[in-house]
Write an enzyme that holds these catalytic residues in place. Sequence first.
Site, PDB file in Angstrom:
ATOM      1  N   ARG A 125       6.175   2.031  -6.216  1.00  0.00           N
ATOM      2  CA  ARG A 125       5.848   2.274  -4.801  1.00  0.00           C
ATOM      3  C   ARG A 125       6.517   3.567  -4.321  1.00  0.00           C
ATOM      4  NH1 ARG A 125       3.256  -0.560  -6.640  1.00  0.00           N
ATOM      5  NH2 ARG A 125       2.705  -2.714  -6.216  1.00  0.00           N
ATOM      6  N   SER A 175       2.611  -6.558   1.849  1.00  0.00           N
ATOM      7  CA  SER A 175       4.041  -6.791   1.566  1.00  0.00           C
ATOM      8  C   SER A 175       4.876  -5.918   2.500  1.00  0.00           C
ATOM      9  CB  SER A 175       4.381  -6.393   0.131  1.00  0.00           C
ATOM     10  OG  SER A 175       3.516  -7.056  -0.748  1.00  0.00           O
ATOM     11  N   GLU A 201       8.684  -1.628   2.545  1.00  0.00           N
ATOM     12  CA  GLU A 201       7.639  -0.864   1.856  1.00  0.00           C
ATOM     13  C   GLU A 201       6.790  -0.176   2.934  1.00  0.00           C
ATOM     14  OE1 GLU A 201       5.257  -2.972  -1.230  1.00  0.00           O
ATOM     15  OE2 GLU A 201       3.533  -1.964  -0.322  1.00  0.00           O
TER      16      GLU A 201
HETATM   17  C1  LIG Z   1      -3.528  -7.108   3.371  1.00  0.00           C
HETATM   18  C2  LIG Z   1      -2.837  -5.941   2.690  1.00  0.00           C
HETATM   19  C3  LIG Z   1      -2.646  -5.972   1.326  1.00  0.00           C
HETATM   20  C4  LIG Z   1      -2.027  -4.894   0.664  1.00  0.00           C
HETATM   21  N1  LIG Z   1      -1.871  -4.952  -0.678  1.00  0.00           N
HETATM   22  C5  LIG Z   1      -1.313  -3.920  -1.334  1.00  0.00           C
HETATM   23  C6  LIG Z   1      -1.172  -3.963  -2.762  1.00  0.00           C
HETATM   24  O1  LIG Z   1      -1.582  -4.907  -3.425  1.00  0.00           O
HETATM   25  N2  LIG Z   1      -0.581  -2.919  -3.365  1.00  0.00           N
HETATM   26  C7  LIG Z   1      -0.142  -1.819  -2.664  1.00  0.00           C
HETATM   27  O2  LIG Z   1       0.380  -0.893  -3.301  1.00  0.00           O
HETATM   28  N3  LIG Z   1      -0.258  -1.758  -1.324  1.00  0.00           N
HETATM   29  C8  LIG Z   1      -0.834  -2.764  -0.643  1.00  0.00           C
HETATM   30  N4  LIG Z   1      -0.953  -2.719   0.725  1.00  0.00           N
HETATM   31  C9  LIG Z   1      -0.427  -1.560   1.439  1.00  0.00           C
HETATM   32  C10 LIG Z   1      -1.488  -0.466   1.750  1.00  0.00           C
HETATM   33  O3  LIG Z   1      -2.774  -0.980   1.614  1.00  0.00           O
HETATM   34  C11 LIG Z   1      -1.335   0.742   0.827  1.00  0.00           C
HETATM   35  O4  LIG Z   1      -0.054   1.278   0.937  1.00  0.00           O
HETATM   36  C12 LIG Z   1      -2.360   1.835   1.158  1.00  0.00           C
HETATM   37  O5  LIG Z   1      -2.331   2.832   0.169  1.00  0.00           O
HETATM   38  C13 LIG Z   1      -2.108   2.476   2.511  1.00  0.00           C
HETATM   39  O6  LIG Z   1      -3.229   3.281   2.820  1.00  0.00           O
HETATM   40  P1  LIG Z   1      -3.519   3.772   4.287  1.00  0.00           P
HETATM   41  O7  LIG Z   1      -4.624   4.763   4.207  1.00  0.00           O
HETATM   42  O8  LIG Z   1      -3.737   2.634   5.188  1.00  0.00           O
HETATM   43  O9  LIG Z   1      -2.179   4.537   4.626  1.00  0.00           O
HETATM   44  P2  LIG Z   1      -1.388   4.598   6.008  1.00  0.00           P
HETATM   45  O10 LIG Z   1      -0.851   3.243   6.311  1.00  0.00           O
HETATM   46  O11 LIG Z   1      -2.204   5.244   7.044  1.00  0.00           O
HETATM   47  O12 LIG Z   1      -0.192   5.558   5.606  1.00  0.00           O
HETATM   48  C14 LIG Z   1       0.766   5.157   4.652  1.00  0.00           C
HETATM   49  C15 LIG Z   1       1.703   6.335   4.343  1.00  0.00           C
HETATM   50  O13 LIG Z   1       0.986   7.364   3.666  1.00  0.00           O
HETATM   51  C16 LIG Z   1       0.999   8.576   4.427  1.00  0.00           C
HETATM   52  N5  LIG Z   1      -0.345   9.169   4.292  1.00  0.00           N
HETATM   53  C17 LIG Z   1      -1.534   8.567   4.573  1.00  0.00           C
HETATM   54  N6  LIG Z   1      -2.555   9.400   4.261  1.00  0.00           N
HETATM   55  C18 LIG Z   1      -1.997  10.540   3.802  1.00  0.00           C
HETATM   56  C19 LIG Z   1      -2.521  11.792   3.337  1.00  0.00           C
HETATM   57  N7  LIG Z   1      -3.833  12.036   3.268  1.00  0.00           N
HETATM   58  N8  LIG Z   1      -1.647  12.753   2.960  1.00  0.00           N
HETATM   59  C20 LIG Z   1      -0.304  12.544   3.013  1.00  0.00           C
HETATM   60  N9  LIG Z   1       0.255  11.384   3.446  1.00  0.00           N
HETATM   61  C21 LIG Z   1      -0.587  10.399   3.829  1.00  0.00           C
HETATM   62  C22 LIG Z   1       1.341   8.166   5.856  1.00  0.00           C
HETATM   63  O14 LIG Z   1       1.961   9.224   6.554  1.00  0.00           O
HETATM   64  C23 LIG Z   1       2.265   6.993   5.612  1.00  0.00           C
HETATM   65  O15 LIG Z   1       3.560   7.452   5.332  1.00  0.00           O
HETATM   66  C24 LIG Z   1      -1.575  -3.772   1.407  1.00  0.00           C
HETATM   67  C25 LIG Z   1      -1.782  -3.744   2.804  1.00  0.00           C
HETATM   68  C26 LIG Z   1      -2.412  -4.815   3.435  1.00  0.00           C
HETATM   69  C27 LIG Z   1      -2.649  -4.751   4.919  1.00  0.00           C
END
Ligand SMILES: Cc1cc2nc3c(=O)[nH]c(=O)nc-3n(C[C@H](O)[C@H](O)[C@H](O)COP(=O)(O)OP(=O)(O)OC[C@H]3O[C@@H](n4cnc5c(N)ncnc54)[C@H](O)[C@@H]3O)c2cc1C
Length: 351
Positions: free
Chosen positions: A175, A250, A346
């Site tokens: 992560r 998580s 996380e």
């Molecule tokens: C129900 C649920 C289940 C999940 N299961 C998992 C799992 O199994 N495994 C896992 O690893 N994660 C999991 N996650 C966490 C999440 O889905 C991941 O971390 C995902 O990659 C976040 O994507 P996002 O676009 O929503 O990012 P955001 O929440 O919008 O941003 C997350 C971080 O990334 C940065 N960021 C976003 N986009 C960019 C970009 N283009 N350039 C630079 N920085 C950027 C943001 O500034 C922030 O720091 C889960 C979340 C939920 C709600």
Amino acid sequence: MKASELPEKGKPKIKHRVSLRPFNTLSVEATAETFIEILEKEDLQTLYREGFFRKFDPFILGGGSNVLFRDNPSRPVLKISLKGIDIVAENDSSVQVRAGAGDVWHDLVEFAVQRGYGGIENLALIPGTVGAAPIQNIGAYGSEIEQVFSSLEFFDVQEGTFRSFTREECHFGYRDSIFKRDLRGRAIVTSVTLNLTKKDHNLITDYYSLTQRLREKGIEDPGIRDIFDAVVFIRKSKLPDPKEIGNAGSFFKNPVIPRDQFKQIQRNHPDIPFFEAAEGYIKVPAGWLIEQCEWKGKKVGKTGTYEHQALVIVNHGSASGKEIYQLAERIQSSVFEKFGIALTPEVNIVG
Ligand SMILES: Cc1cc2nc3c(=O)[nH]c(=O)nc-3n(C[C@H](O)[C@H](O)[C@H](O)COP(=O)(O)OP(=O)(O)OC[C@H]3O[C@@H](n4cnc5c(N)ncnc54)[C@H](O)[C@@H]3O)c2cc1C
């Protein structure tokens, strides 16, 4: 910054006083004073030329599925909506697929599975965007994006240029990546390219719940689609759907602790689950630690932990970011008092 201050050509979409509730899966209310949606790569160059990145340290937003807005962000929010899935190279056995940072991650997984491309089927249904996936090296069911990662492109807000990084340059960890450390706040991911297989797939099925599900279905020789279906089934039955109950998956990382400390804890808790980590270290499931502190399914005001998974903090309706943050702190204190282990979020805390 006012929209009128920017030149017409390549003008990014700027809005003021935008509610962030629809933009975070925890469904927390927060207001962005300035909200800019990036629809074209040129928008980033325009902002750079206008001195935006010298004046501001924007928060980069993808799908908001790994963010807790504890308060209104004091920084402008840059929502990355760059889209487009393309095949950039292909031979008999493999294919390179590039996707825009604003594409939905699960859409990319479906794109691959529908065409019989292997490598990301275990990562089905992870919410969020493609651009955020490498930031924390998303992982699930024995697989992580780094295993199929080829390269990514990002906009360097210090240099004002687009740069490309290989897998080695991203310094992926559990992560973790360079974008959470040295390049924090400097890199805006614009696209990600993955190496997927067309045959001789490297299928990962030795994850407990996945093996169980495939067995239940009587599948002995699974293909990409079988694994995808199994992962989708397991995730739907175990994790709350953010559309129904606000959550960010998580909330904490699984702590990795020195073997000596683990042995000490194991003496008092012989049933503690664990995984071998780097030499001399053991990874312990954070959900188990939280459950031992009797937080599983507990409600505290409008927040609490999910009834089937203590590691997931949920919003039962209109919890504020502060309430959720305070609950997270209470959980951290309980785990530290009972086990001497400091849990690290996380989820990215903003504001
Ligand atoms: C129900 C649920 C289940 C999940 N299961 C998992 C799992 O199994 N495994 C896992 O690893 N994660 C999991 N996650 C966490 C999440 O889905 C991941 O971390 C995902 O990659 C976040 O994507 P996002 O676009 O929503 O990012 P955001 O929440 O919008 O941003 C997350 C971080 O990334 C940065 N960021 C976003 N986009 C960019 C970009 N283009 N350039 C630079 N920085 C950027 C943001 O500034 C922030 O720091 C889960 C979340 C939920 C709600």
